[in-house]
Design a protein around this motif. Structure first.
Motif, PDB file in Angstrom:
ATOM      1  N   GLU A  30       0.962  -1.073   0.183  1.00  0.00           N
ATOM      2  CA  GLU A  30      -0.256   0.046  -0.065  1.00  0.00           C
ATOM      3  C   GLU A  30       0.942   1.365   0.485  1.00  0.00           C
ATOM      4  OE1 GLU A  30      -3.351   2.101  -0.178  1.00  0.00           O
ATOM      5  OE2 GLU A  30      -3.264   0.229   0.198  1.00  0.00           O
ATOM      6  N   ASP A  31       1.752   1.182   1.152  1.00  0.00           N
ATOM      7  CA  ASP A  31       3.284   2.508   0.750  1.00  0.00           C
ATOM      8  C   ASP A  31       3.304   2.549  -0.726  1.00  0.00           C
ATOM      9  OD1 ASP A  31       2.314   3.228   3.586  1.00  0.00           O
ATOM     10  OD2 ASP A  31       3.820   1.871   3.967  1.00  0.00           O
ATOM     11  N   LYS A  34       0.593   3.864  -3.015  1.00  0.00           N
ATOM     12  CA  LYS A  34       0.610   5.495  -2.722  1.00  0.00           C
ATOM     13  C   LYS A  34       1.672   6.256  -3.010  1.00  0.00           C
ATOM     14  CE  LYS A  34      -0.622   8.262   1.312  1.00  0.00           C
ATOM     15  NZ  LYS A  34      -0.374   8.823   2.420  1.00  0.00           N
ATOM     16  N   GLU A  38       1.359   8.695  -5.959  1.00  0.00           N
ATOM     17  CA  GLU A  38       1.421  10.701  -5.612  1.00  0.00           C
ATOM     18  C   GLU A  38       2.434  11.352  -6.577  1.00  0.00           C
ATOM     19  OE1 GLU A  38       2.702  11.225  -1.222  1.00  0.00           O
ATOM     20  OE2 GLU A  38       0.572  10.513  -0.497  1.00  0.00           O
TER      21      GLU A  38
END
Length: 373
Positions: A30-31, A34, A38
């Motif tokens: 998930e990191d 993300k 971004e």
């Protein structure tokens, strides 16, 4: 100030860290997901929003822009950016709906020649193979502004760019061609052929050929205005692009026409035969490399000769029409110049409008005015 442009180095390092090329793509944490989203979203430009910002600047008067420290070079930079955005046909059509087309056309009357030239360049991009934008520009008196610059602008670059925009505006646009004729456009093209600017001459010759190809009846007009002799003079130019453009125009005049145009061309211009013979002699004296570069000129000379005298030119006998390694020439040399660019593929969707989300309240680009003493 934030870094301009995508962070290619960071994205490359991220990609290399998560793939060695020997295994299937693994699921991202998930990191990781993300971070990647971004990184990409931070570089995404809301094109319509940006076009609205540029429109606000174009709507400001020169006095206001000067008071804000905006220079003509800054305006040229904004027009360069706008041109990149309107290369997409949907964005070109959206420019009118967000109020940007009329201010752009007003820049054709700007006091700075470079801005007038760049504005014409942007208009050319907007209308190229785009019937909807052609109609919108015509409806907004764009052709009138362009014709004024083409015929009267003291700056040759602004005149040249205006002619290029006119060419894009009236191609495959019958109302545009009619309006160009009624505005005495052929007389303006004749004046352009007398220019010492090679690029200006070449654009004029290319438009003349297109108009003759599309409208056989216009051969009478160009004959009356003395175009054949001018084109024969240019067909002997040292510039190969000018020679080829002039020969393409002469080929249109040399073809059989129902109204007898070709017969008048032969009668009034015996010099044409001398020109063709001279071009054949020059071609015969070319080196192999020059012959390869002059492929189109060879084909044009032979096509004109064949159209006038119903027989192949001596280039056939000399073995110079098709040299080793070349394919046979196409039966119609000129027709290859009328294939629309790839952008025409998108023209069928021009009336659908943009799918981009529009921002109703674009931020102002201009900063506060100078402080009072």
């Amino acid at each position: 100030m934030s870094q301009e442009g995508p962070n290619w180095e960071g994205l490359l390092k991220w990609s290399l860290a998560h793939s060695d090329g020997t295994r299937s793509t693994r699921n991202l944490s998930e990191d990781d997901r993300k971070w990647f989203m971004e990184a990409m979203q931070s570089q995404t430009v809301d094109v319509v929003r940006r076009m609205k910002q540029i429109t606000l600047v174009m709507q400001a008067s020169e006095e206001v822009l000067e008071s804000q420290g905006v220079t003509p070079d800054d305006i040229e930079g904004l027009l360069d950016e706008l041109q990149e955005h309107v290369e997409a046909i949907d964005m070109a059509n959206d420019l009118h709906s967000i109020g940007g087309l009329v201010p752009l056309l007003n820049y054709l009357k700007n006091s700075h020649a470079n801005i007038r030239a760049k504005a014409a360049d942007v208009v050319s991009t907007i209308v190229q193979n785009n019937p909807r934008s052609q109609h919108l520009v015509m409806e907004s008196n764009g052709l009138e502004y362009l014709l004024s610059n083409f015929t009267s602008d003291p700056d040759v670059k602004a005149r040249t760019q205006a002619l290029g925009a006119i060419s894009s505006l009236i191609r495959h646009n019958k109302p545009g061609i009619t309006a160009f004729r009624l505005a005495n456009g052929y007389a303006a093209l004749k004046d352009a052929l007398s220019s010492e600017n090679v690029r200006f001459q070449r654009k004029a010759l290319n438009l003349i050929q297109y108009l003759l190809h599309e409208n056989n009846g216009d051969c009478d007009i160009v004959n009356e205005l003395g175009f054949p002799r001018i084109m024969m003079h240019l067909a002997d130019s040292e510039d190969p692009n000018i020679r080829e453009a002039a020969l393409r125009g002469l080929l249109e005049l040399a073809r059989d026409k129902a109204d007898g145009t070709r017969a008048r061309l032969i009668e009034d211009n015996e010099k044409l035969k001398q020109l063709l013979e001279e071009r054949i002699r020059n071609i015969s004296a070319m080196t192999p490399d020059d012959l390869g570069a002059a492929k189109e000129e060879r084909q044009l000379v032979d096509s004109i000769w064949n159209a006038l005298y119903k027989e192949p030119s001596s280039l056939h006998e000399k073995g110079l029409l098709v040299i080793p390694g070349e394919d046979a020439p196409p039966p119609d040399v000129a027709s290859q110049h009328f294939v629309p660019p790839l952008r025409a593929f998108s023209a069928r969707d021009a009336s659908k409008g943009s799918t981009q989300q529009k921002d109703d309240k674009p931020p102002l680009l201009l900063g506060p005015g100078p402080s009072s003493a």
